[in-house]
Design a protein around this motif. Structure first.
Motif, mmCIF file in Angstrom:
data_model
loop_
_atom_site.group_PDB
_atom_site.id
_atom_site.type_symbol
_atom_site.label_atom_id
_atom_site.label_comp_id
_atom_site.label_asym_id
_atom_site.label_seq_id
_atom_site.Cartn_x
_atom_site.Cartn_y
_atom_site.Cartn_z
ATOM 1 N N ILE A 33 30.681 -38.194 -23.674
ATOM 2 C CA ILE A 33 31.631 -37.671 -22.686
ATOM 3 C C ILE A 33 31.026 -36.461 -21.976
ATOM 4 C CG2 ILE A 33 33.874 -36.536 -22.394
ATOM 5 C CD1 ILE A 33 34.921 -38.451 -24.612
ATOM 6 N N GLU A 34 30.322 -35.603 -22.705
ATOM 7 C CA GLU A 34 29.653 -34.459 -22.075
ATOM 8 C C GLU A 34 28.634 -34.927 -21.041
ATOM 9 O OE1 GLU A 34 28.012 -31.835 -25.031
ATOM 10 O OE2 GLU A 34 29.990 -31.388 -25.875
ATOM 11 N N ALA A 39 27.189 -35.516 -15.368
ATOM 12 C CA ALA A 39 26.782 -36.412 -14.277
ATOM 13 C C ALA A 39 27.820 -36.442 -13.155
ATOM 14 C CB ALA A 39 26.550 -37.823 -14.818
ATOM 15 N N GLY A 40 28.983 -35.849 -13.390
ATOM 16 C CA GLY A 40 30.023 -35.799 -12.371
ATOM 17 C C GLY A 40 30.772 -37.093 -12.168
ATOM 18 N N LEU A 84 35.753 -43.860 -14.919
ATOM 19 C CA LEU A 84 34.632 -43.213 -14.246
ATOM 20 C C LEU A 84 34.742 -43.363 -12.739
ATOM 21 C CD1 LEU A 84 31.707 -44.635 -16.437
ATOM 22 C CD2 LEU A 84 33.171 -42.659 -16.886
ATOM 23 N N ASP A 85 34.144 -42.441 -12.015
ATOM 24 C CA ASP A 85 34.035 -42.517 -10.563
ATOM 25 C C ASP A 85 32.547 -42.601 -10.256
ATOM 26 O OD1 ASP A 85 34.720 -42.550 -7.895
ATOM 27 O OD2 ASP A 85 35.126 -40.403 -7.771
ATOM 28 N N VAL A 86 32.076 -43.805 -9.960
ATOM 29 C CA VAL A 86 30.644 -44.063 -9.793
ATOM 30 C C VAL A 86 30.379 -44.754 -8.462
ATOM 31 C CG1 VAL A 86 30.170 -44.148 -12.272
ATOM 32 C CG2 VAL A 86 30.849 -46.226 -11.090
ATOM 33 N N ALA A 87 29.106 -44.873 -8.115
ATOM 34 C CA ALA A 87 28.712 -45.437 -6.826
ATOM 35 C C ALA A 87 28.786 -46.960 -6.791
ATOM 36 C CB ALA A 87 27.290 -44.980 -6.472
ATOM 37 N N TRP A 95 26.455 -47.079 -17.593
ATOM 38 C CA TRP A 95 27.176 -46.151 -18.469
ATOM 39 C C TRP A 95 27.775 -46.908 -19.656
ATOM 40 C CZ3 TRP A 95 26.349 -41.266 -18.708
ATOM 41 C CH2 TRP A 95 25.987 -40.537 -17.579
ATOM 42 N N ALA A 96 28.333 -48.095 -19.415
ATOM 43 C CA ALA A 96 28.927 -48.882 -20.505
ATOM 44 C C ALA A 96 27.888 -49.218 -21.567
ATOM 45 C CB ALA A 96 29.551 -50.164 -19.948
#
Length: 124
Positions: A33-34, A39-40, A84-87, A95-96
């Motif tokens: 999680i950190e 990574a935002g 998550l908020d990803v591109a 990430w998964a």
């Protein structure tokens, strides 16, 4: 950017393995999680109580019927999620792949529909 939910799905066996290895998995999960925060891309993460503490509201008949859980088959149960908020979907999948999980677990990666989209891909 798009929101993606990493849906944690486990079996009775993998859920038992999580509980048996909790002392090792908890710090790894907090570290993960950190990484997400740094990574935002982190929006939220939650774990769920066990399915035997659930209630099911079934809309199959004329009136909703409420029964104690768990619902349906218990081969794979939704146990929690990361939001998550990803591109891209590919980034969400990457990430998964890094989630600290036990053998037998699965992670479903699903995009969260935007406000301007029809729910469930159909007409409203």
């Amino acid at each position: 950017m798009s929101k993606y939910m990493l849906i944690m799905r486990g079996t009775d066996e993998s859920n038992a393995a999580i509980m048996a290895n909790f002392e090792e998995l908890a710090p790894r999960t907090f570290s993960f999680i950190e990484e997400l925060v740094k990574a935002g891309v982190f929006l939220a993460a939650e774990g769920l109580d066990t399915a035997d503490n659930s209630v099911v509201v079934d809309f199959s008949g004329e009136a909703p019927v409420v029964t104690d859980g768990p619902y349906g088959e218990t081969k794979e149960l939704f146990g929690g999620y990361f939001l998550l908020d990803v591109a891209s979907k590919e980034e969400a999948v990457e990430w998964a792949r890094r989630v600290p999980a036990v053998r037998g677990s699965k992670i479903e990666v699903r995009r969260v529909a935007g406000d301007d989209e029809k729910p469930l891909g159909g007409d409203v």
